[in-house]
Design a protein around this motif. Structure first.
Motif, PDB file in Angstrom:
ATOM      1  N   ILE A 182       0.752  -1.202   0.038  1.00 49.78           N
ATOM      2  CA  ILE A 182      -0.156  -0.289  -0.040  1.00 49.78           C
ATOM      3  C   ILE A 182       1.178   1.208  -0.228  1.00 49.78           C
ATOM      4  O   ILE A 182       2.051   1.231   0.097  1.00 49.78           O
ATOM      5  N   ASP A 183       0.396   2.569  -0.028  1.00 44.63           N
ATOM      6  CA  ASP A 183       0.832   3.589  -0.623  1.00 44.63           C
ATOM      7  C   ASP A 183       0.945   4.436   1.245  1.00 44.63           C
ATOM      8  O   ASP A 183      -0.503   4.658   1.190  1.00 44.63           O
ATOM      9  N   GLY A 184       1.643   3.444   1.745  1.00 47.56           N
ATOM     10  CA  GLY A 184       1.074   4.576   3.013  1.00 47.56           C
ATOM     11  C   GLY A 184       1.861   3.665   4.343  1.00 47.56           C
ATOM     12  O   GLY A 184       3.361   2.859   4.104  1.00 47.56           O
ATOM     13  N   HIS A 185       1.521   3.776   5.254  1.00 50.39           N
ATOM     14  CA  HIS A 185       2.362   3.467   6.713  1.00 50.39           C
ATOM     15  C   HIS A 185       1.685   1.919   7.470  1.00 50.39           C
ATOM     16  O   HIS A 185       0.332   2.390   7.483  1.00 50.39           O
ATOM     17  N   ILE A 186       2.489   0.996   7.795  1.00 51.12           N
ATOM     18  CA  ILE A 186       1.238  -0.084   8.812  1.00 51.12           C
ATOM     19  C   ILE A 186       1.529   0.798   9.869  1.00 51.12           C
ATOM     20  O   ILE A 186       0.093   0.894  10.961  1.00 51.12           O
ATOM     21  N   TYR A 187       2.173   1.848  10.439  1.00 50.82           N
ATOM     22  CA  TYR A 187       1.500   1.923  11.836  1.00 50.82           C
ATOM     23  C   TYR A 187       2.353   3.358  11.768  1.00 50.82           C
ATOM     24  O   TYR A 187       3.021   3.681  11.283  1.00 50.82           O
ATOM     25  N   VAL A 188       1.816   4.236  13.073  1.00 50.16           N
ATOM     26  CA  VAL A 188       1.773   5.249  12.943  1.00 50.16           C
ATOM     27  C   VAL A 188       2.431   6.146  13.982  1.00 50.16           C
ATOM     28  O   VAL A 188       2.708   7.502  14.248  1.00 50.16           O
ATOM     29  N   ASP A 189       3.113   4.922  14.557  1.00 50.90           N
ATOM     30  CA  ASP A 189       3.827   5.402  16.001  1.00 50.90           C
ATOM     31  C   ASP A 189       4.688   4.413  16.822  1.00 50.90           C
ATOM     32  O   ASP A 189       4.344   3.293  16.016  1.00 50.90           O
ATOM     33  N   ASN A 190       5.663   4.924  17.999  1.00 48.57           N
ATOM     34  CA  ASN A 190       6.609   3.653  17.313  1.00 48.57           C
ATOM     35  C   ASN A 190       5.300   2.375  18.306  1.00 48.57           C
ATOM     36  O   ASN A 190       6.310   1.465  18.649  1.00 48.57           O
ATOM     37  N   LEU A 222      -3.064   3.175   8.029  1.00 47.98           N
ATOM     38  CA  LEU A 222      -3.368   2.346   6.993  1.00 47.98           C
ATOM     39  C   LEU A 222      -3.163   0.601   6.553  1.00 47.98           C
ATOM     40  O   LEU A 222      -4.144  -0.130   6.872  1.00 47.98           O
ATOM     41  N   GLY A 223      -1.788   0.358   6.964  1.00 44.09           N
ATOM     42  CA  GLY A 223      -1.756  -0.836   6.462  1.00 44.09           C
ATOM     43  C   GLY A 223      -2.310  -1.529   7.277  1.00 44.09           C
ATOM     44  O   GLY A 223      -2.562  -2.858   7.492  1.00 44.09           O
TER      45      GLY A 223
END
Length: 167
Positions: free
Chosen positions: A73-81, A87-88
């Motif tokens: 996907i065009d995006g991240h799996i996680y938005v923080d640590n 989205l992923g």
């Protein structure tokens, strides 16, 4: 089979492109499917997935996922640590954790530096930010780095982006 997905938003609809390719060294897609979603949710800051995930899920209903190795996907799996899903991660859950999801983003979050691997491709000085769920992010980063194409974005991912933006 590997699938890469992107969504492009138009004035009154969203166009989702599903681009399938045989393996990490593929130079051409094996199949391209486009799907139009009419009732698109408004963008909600901090919850981008609420807008994009329904478009992706609607498009996935039109194809067989039987021989799928992974989804990019065009995006991240996680938005923080701490593991808060982007989205992923939400796509991984929506697909009942059946398929590894790879996030490939052109920008990073300062809050997710530990969940991504930065890679440089071609002559670019700007990294891509690769993350994964269901696969090791370092293995995935190696695959993305070595995909066909001499520029920052692998050729097939750039092709998908171009198709997504076509009328």
């Amino acid at each position: 089979m590997i699938l890469t997905i992107d969504v492009h938003y138009k004035t009154d609809y969203a166009k989702t492109v599903l681009l399938f390719f045989e393996n990490w060294q593929s130079e051409t897609p094996s199949n391209v499917v486009t799907h139009i979603t009419k009732d698109v949710m408004e963008y909600e800051p901090g919850s981008f997935y609420k807008r994009e995930l329904p478009c992706i899920m609607n498009a996935l209903e039109e194809v067989s996922l039987e021989e799928l190795e992974a989804i990019i996907i065009d995006g991240h799996i996680y938005v923080d640590n701490d593991g808060k899903y982007g989205l992923g991660g939400h796509l991984y859950e929506a697909l009942d954790k059946k398929f590894p999801i790879i996030g490939m983003a052109k920008t990073s979050f300062q809050s997710n530096t530990e969940t991504v691997v930065e890679i440089l491709r071609g002559e670019s000085k700007n990294p891509l930010f690769v993350s994964a769920i269901g696969l090791e992010k370092e293995v995935v980063a190696h695959h993305i780095k070595n995909m066909f194409g001499e520029y920052r974005l692998p050729y097939l991912l750039k092709l998908m982006d171009q198709i997504t933006k076509e009328e």
